[in-house]
Scaffold this motif. Structure first.
Motif, short mmCIF file in Angstrom:
data_model
loop_
_atom_site.label_atom_id
_atom_site.label_comp_id
_atom_site.label_asym_id
_atom_site.label_seq_id
_atom_site.Cartn_x
_atom_site.Cartn_y
_atom_site.Cartn_z
N VAL A 1 92.68 103.90 60.31
CA VAL A 1 92.04 102.61 60.10
C VAL A 1 91.16 102.24 61.30
N ARG B 1 84.12 102.20 58.38
CA ARG B 1 85.13 101.16 58.18
C ARG B 1 84.45 99.91 57.62
N VAL C 1 85.44 96.03 56.61
CA VAL C 1 86.52 95.07 56.83
C VAL C 1 86.12 93.74 56.19
N GLN D 1 93.37 90.40 55.40
CA GLN D 1 92.27 91.27 55.83
C GLN D 1 92.44 92.64 55.18
N THR E 1 90.94 96.44 55.14
CA THR E 1 90.09 97.44 55.80
C THR E 1 90.06 98.68 54.93
#
Length: 159
Positions: free
Chosen positions: A13, A19, A21, A117, A119
């Motif tokens: 992660v 990535r 997010v 959140q 990700t």
């Protein structure tokens, strides 16, 4: 045709080449959000509209998820910390171009509820990475809509 992906761990992660997010606050407490994510896997289609079916496998250590359009994932849970984090990596998929994919849901208590959140950590061939970057806005919208629907679902079951 199913393809095996790299068996990445929770640290992916932070180290993934790509990535995405997204975050949103909800009025539900962290425990309720965590239970919906980690314990009510079969309930995902009720609040995440892209998911057509989800079922736990191997006593809950793995999952099978199917999306609209026919994409299928077989996943392994790599982190399950009650009320804090739920993460899984994709082991097998029929989607092209991926080398590795890990999704992490992090839940933090905030006044009046939780901050959720998501990700989306990925690696893949150049066309896959370019496509995923182009899909950022759509994935963000899907996340916001899903978490909003989850919040409404949790409020209705708490009432």
């Amino acid at each position: 045709m199913a393809r095996r992906l790299l068996p990445v761990g929770p640290d992916f992660v932070e180290t993934a080449p790509l990535r995405l997010v997204f975050a949103r606050e909800v009025s539900a407490p962290p425990g309720a959000v965590y239970r919906a994510l980690a314990e009510d896997v079969a309930g995902w289609p009720q609040w995440f509209s892209a998911v057509t079916s989800a079922r736990p496998l191997d006593g809950g250590t793995r999952r099978e998820v199917r999306l609209k359009g026919g994409t299928r994932f077989v996943e392994t849970i790599v982190a399950a910390e009650p009320d804090e984090v739920y993460a899984y990596r994709v082991d097998e998929t029929n989607a092209p171009g991926m080398r590795a994919l890990l999704e992490e849901w992090r839940i933090v208590a905030v006044p009046g509820g939780s901050r959720v959140q998501w990700t989306f950590a990925a690696d893949g061939a150049a066309p896959f990475r370019i496509g995923l970057k182009a899909a950022r806005a759509g994935l963000g919208r899907a996340f916001r809509d899903a978490v909003g629907a989850l919040e409404r679902r949790l409020a209705s079951t708490a009432a």
